[in-house]
Design an enzyme around this catalytic site. Structure first.
Site, PDB file in Angstrom:
ATOM      1  N   GLY A   1       0.829  -1.215   0.000  1.00  0.00           N
ATOM      2  CA  GLY A   1       0.000   0.000   0.000  1.00  0.00           C
ATOM      3  C   GLY A   1       0.853   1.250   0.000  1.00  0.00           C
TER       4      GLY A   1
ATOM      5  N   SER B   1       1.464   3.342  -2.475  1.00  0.00           N
ATOM      6  CA  SER B   1       1.211   4.305  -3.558  1.00  0.00           C
ATOM      7  C   SER B   1       0.662   5.632  -3.067  1.00  0.00           C
ATOM      8  CB  SER B   1       0.247   3.685  -4.575  1.00  0.00           C
ATOM      9  OG  SER B   1      -0.889   3.163  -3.911  1.00  0.00           O
ATOM     10  N   ARG B   2       0.064   5.644  -1.864  1.00  0.00           N
ATOM     11  CA  ARG B   2      -0.480   6.917  -1.362  1.00  0.00           C
ATOM     12  C   ARG B   2      -0.603   6.864   0.151  1.00  0.00           C
ATOM     13  NH1 ARG B   2      -6.468   6.047  -1.461  1.00  0.00           N
ATOM     14  NH2 ARG B   2      -6.700   3.938  -2.291  1.00  0.00           N
TER      15      ARG B   2
ATOM     16  N   ASP C   1      -2.596  -7.649  -5.018  1.00  0.00           N
ATOM     17  CA  ASP C   1      -3.784  -7.664  -4.153  1.00  0.00           C
ATOM     18  C   ASP C   1      -3.390  -8.479  -2.923  1.00  0.00           C
ATOM     19  OD1 ASP C   1      -6.122  -7.992  -2.804  1.00  0.00           O
ATOM     20  OD2 ASP C   1      -7.261  -8.821  -4.482  1.00  0.00           O
ATOM     21  N   VAL C   2      -3.192  -7.790  -1.804  1.00  0.00           N
ATOM     22  CA  VAL C   2      -2.675  -8.476  -0.616  1.00  0.00           C
ATOM     23  C   VAL C   2      -3.674  -9.471  -0.018  1.00  0.00           C
ATOM     24  CG1 VAL C   2      -1.043  -6.645   0.021  1.00  0.00           C
ATOM     25  CG2 VAL C   2      -3.381  -6.593   0.948  1.00  0.00           C
TER      26      VAL C   2
ATOM     27  N   SER D   1      -4.414   0.062  14.069  1.00  0.00           N
ATOM     28  CA  SER D   1      -5.240   1.280  14.149  1.00  0.00           C
ATOM     29  C   SER D   1      -5.736   1.459  15.576  1.00  0.00           C
ATOM     30  CB  SER D   1      -6.445   1.152  13.212  1.00  0.00           C
ATOM     31  OG  SER D   1      -7.392   2.166  13.476  1.00  0.00           O
TER      32      SER D   1
ATOM     33  N   TYR E   1     -13.443  -3.616  10.731  1.00  0.00           N
ATOM     34  CA  TYR E   1     -12.112  -2.972  10.743  1.00  0.00           C
ATOM     35  C   TYR E   1     -11.478  -3.090  12.134  1.00  0.00           C
ATOM     36  CZ  TYR E   1      -8.687   0.781   9.770  1.00  0.00           C
ATOM     37  OH  TYR E   1      -7.537   1.514   9.589  1.00  0.00           O
TER      38      TYR E   1
ATOM     39  N   ALA F   1     -10.352  -6.653  12.505  1.00  0.00           N
ATOM     40  CA  ALA F   1      -9.156  -6.938  11.696  1.00  0.00           C
ATOM     41  C   ALA F   1      -7.918  -6.321  12.338  1.00  0.00           C
ATOM     42  CB  ALA F   1      -9.342  -6.387  10.284  1.00  0.00           C
TER      43      ALA F   1
HETATM   44  N1  NAP Z   1      -5.661   7.258   7.662  1.00  0.00           N
HETATM   45  C1  NAP Z   1      -5.924   6.948   8.902  1.00  0.00           C
HETATM   46  O1  NAP Z   1      -6.475   7.765   9.669  1.00  0.00           O
HETATM   47  C2  NAP Z   1      -5.563   5.590   9.443  1.00  0.00           C
HETATM   48  C3  NAP Z   1      -5.778   5.366  10.797  1.00  0.00           C
HETATM   49  C4  NAP Z   1      -5.445   4.134  11.336  1.00  0.00           C
HETATM   50  C5  NAP Z   1      -4.905   3.153  10.542  1.00  0.00           C
HETATM   51  N2  NAP Z   1      -4.723   3.390   9.217  1.00  0.00           N
HETATM   52  C6  NAP Z   1      -4.150   2.297   8.449  1.00  0.00           C
HETATM   53  O2  NAP Z   1      -2.990   2.754   7.792  1.00  0.00           O
HETATM   54  C7  NAP Z   1      -2.816   2.053   6.565  1.00  0.00           C
HETATM   55  C8  NAP Z   1      -2.707   3.064   5.430  1.00  0.00           C
HETATM   56  O3  NAP Z   1      -3.883   3.859   5.443  1.00  0.00           O
HETATM   57  P1  NAP Z   1      -4.039   5.168   4.535  1.00  0.00           P
HETATM   58  O4  NAP Z   1      -4.926   6.083   5.276  1.00  0.00           O
HETATM   59  O5  NAP Z   1      -2.736   5.620   4.046  1.00  0.00           O
HETATM   60  O6  NAP Z   1      -4.897   4.524   3.347  1.00  0.00           O
HETATM   61  P2  NAP Z   1      -5.154   5.031   1.855  1.00  0.00           P
HETATM   62  O7  NAP Z   1      -4.670   6.423   1.650  1.00  0.00           O
HETATM   63  O8  NAP Z   1      -6.586   4.712   1.591  1.00  0.00           O
HETATM   64  O9  NAP Z   1      -4.216   4.057   0.999  1.00  0.00           O
HETATM   65  C9  NAP Z   1      -4.445   2.694   1.040  1.00  0.00           C
HETATM   66  C10 NAP Z   1      -3.303   1.973   0.355  1.00  0.00           C
HETATM   67  O10 NAP Z   1      -3.565   0.560   0.411  1.00  0.00           O
HETATM   68  C11 NAP Z   1      -3.542   0.026  -0.910  1.00  0.00           C
HETATM   69  N3  NAP Z   1      -4.503  -1.079  -1.011  1.00  0.00           N
HETATM   70  C12 NAP Z   1      -5.840  -1.039  -0.802  1.00  0.00           C
HETATM   71  N4  NAP Z   1      -6.390  -2.257  -1.024  1.00  0.00           N
HETATM   72  C13 NAP Z   1      -5.352  -3.078  -1.369  1.00  0.00           C
HETATM   73  C14 NAP Z   1      -5.259  -4.452  -1.713  1.00  0.00           C
HETATM   74  N5  NAP Z   1      -6.336  -5.255  -1.752  1.00  0.00           N
HETATM   75  N6  NAP Z   1      -4.031  -4.948  -2.022  1.00  0.00           N
HETATM   76  C15 NAP Z   1      -2.939  -4.160  -1.988  1.00  0.00           C
HETATM   77  N7  NAP Z   1      -2.959  -2.858  -1.675  1.00  0.00           N
HETATM   78  C16 NAP Z   1      -4.162  -2.327  -1.363  1.00  0.00           C
HETATM   79  C17 NAP Z   1      -3.889   1.184  -1.818  1.00  0.00           C
HETATM   80  O11 NAP Z   1      -3.404   0.937  -3.135  1.00  0.00           O
HETATM   81  P3  NAP Z   1      -4.108   1.609  -4.449  1.00  0.00           P
HETATM   82  O12 NAP Z   1      -4.290   3.064  -4.149  1.00  0.00           O
HETATM   83  O13 NAP Z   1      -3.137   1.342  -5.540  1.00  0.00           O
HETATM   84  O14 NAP Z   1      -5.407   0.883  -4.644  1.00  0.00           O
HETATM   85  C18 NAP Z   1      -3.164   2.337  -1.117  1.00  0.00           C
HETATM   86  O15 NAP Z   1      -1.800   2.341  -1.462  1.00  0.00           O
HETATM   87  C19 NAP Z   1      -4.007   1.116   6.450  1.00  0.00           C
HETATM   88  O16 NAP Z   1      -3.664  -0.159   6.947  1.00  0.00           O
HETATM   89  C20 NAP Z   1      -5.032   1.766   7.349  1.00  0.00           C
HETATM   90  O17 NAP Z   1      -5.979   0.836   7.817  1.00  0.00           O
HETATM   91  C21 NAP Z   1      -5.042   4.579   8.656  1.00  0.00           C
END
Ligand code: NAP
Length: 253
Positions: free
Chosen positions: A16, A18-19, A69-70, A148, A161, A164
């Site tokens: 993940g 990419s962003r 796809d993880v 999280s 969530y 998980a």
């Molecule tokens: N943002 C928050 O507030 C927050 C809080 C707690 C925990 N988290 C955790 O932190 C991590 C990153 O979150 P984020 O906010 O940066 O998320 P995000 O901006 O939505 O980015 C999600 C990333 O996961 C990739 N992804 C999604 N489904 C996938 C799959 N089936 N196989 C492989 N890659 C996949 C996406 O790839 P593509 O874009 O190429 O599809 C993207 O790179 C996650 O585990 C999330 O649960 C986030």
């Protein structure tokens, strides 16, 4: 090795990447001297643009995007094999890919449950399984799993969530005990509310309410999380293992 380069010459794999948080980890790992392979799922263009930008900014380093796809074990196995092939050495895995499908449990469709469990929890198996033995064999390395606050405290609307991410914490603690004697650390980072596409989907009134639960009244940045992740991925953190470290600005839920 200077303070600025704790990952100098290391090989890091990030899912993940990419962003959002993952992209910040990829960026910082390269800045700290690592070669990085990162996974993306649907955002090929964005992933390639990031890799090109970072390869140009760090001419001596390699930054390789791979689609995966993880939630799919065969796909994750191919990703892991290719990642190992692209790196001169492999030192740290960051299991970051994740999705939310927020809804009240009473309304949750089976597909929503399975997408959340598949991407956030099954991925701990599918990605870590093929990448653990190389670390165990070399008797050094780090696994950093992104959990999280939702998994630590439980958040309504996020039963799948929360389940998980709580699973990610349990997985982390158990695996840390299995591989600690082999010099491999396993830790979880549990972010609270971080400014990414994931939280951009939260309606403004709800976001304002959530900010009122944070002492500093602001969401964190992906860079805030990346610094902790890269520290845990480095040798500096060699005596930290089996921990779930919350990074949430003091969020009280
Ligand atoms: N943002 C928050 O507030 C927050 C809080 C707690 C925990 N988290 C955790 O932190 C991590 C990153 O979150 P984020 O906010 O940066 O998320 P995000 O901006 O939505 O980015 C999600 C990333 O996961 C990739 N992804 C999604 N489904 C996938 C799959 N089936 N196989 C492989 N890659 C996949 C996406 O790839 P593509 O874009 O190429 O599809 C993207 O790179 C996650 O585990 C999330 O649960 C986030």
């Amino acid at each position: 090795m200077t303070d600025a380069f704790p990952l100098d010459g290391r090989g890091v794999v990030v899912t993940g990447g990419s962003r959002g948080i993952g992209a910040a980890v990829v960026r910082l790992a390269l800045e700290q001297g690592a070669d990085v392979v990162f996974g993306y799922h649907s955002g090929e263009e964005r992933a390639r643009a990031l890799a090109e930008e970072l390869s140009a900014a760090h001419p001596g380093r390699r930054c390789t995007p791979l689609r995966v796809d993880v939630a799919d074990a065969a796909d994750a196995g191919r990703f892991a094999a290719t990642a190992l092939d692209r790196l001169d050495r492999f030192d740290a895995l960051v299991n970051n890919a994740g999705v939310t499908r927020d809804t009240l449990f009473a309304r949750m469709a089976p597909r929503q449950w399975h997408e959340v469990i598949g991407t956030n929890l099954d991925s701990m198996y599918t990605v870590t399984k093929p990448l653990l033995m190389p670390l165990v064999k070399q008797r050094s390395g780090a696994v950093v799993n992104i959990a999280s606050s939702s998994g630590l405290h439980g958040i309504p609307g996020q039963t799948a969530y929360s389940a998980a991410k709580a699973g990610v914490v349990g997985f982390t603690k158990a695996l840390a005990k299995e591989v600690g004697s082999r010099g491999v650390t396993v830790n979880a980072v549990a972010p609270g509310l971080i400014e990414t596409d994931m939280t951009a989907a939260i309606p403004e009134d709800k976001a304002d309410f959530l900010k009122s639960l944070i002492p500093g009244h602001a969401f964190g940045t992906p860079e805030d999380v990346a610094h902790l992740v890269c520290f845990l991925a480095s040798e500096r953190a060699r005596y930290i293992t089996g921990q779930a470290i919350e990074i949430a600005g003091g969020l009280v839920v």
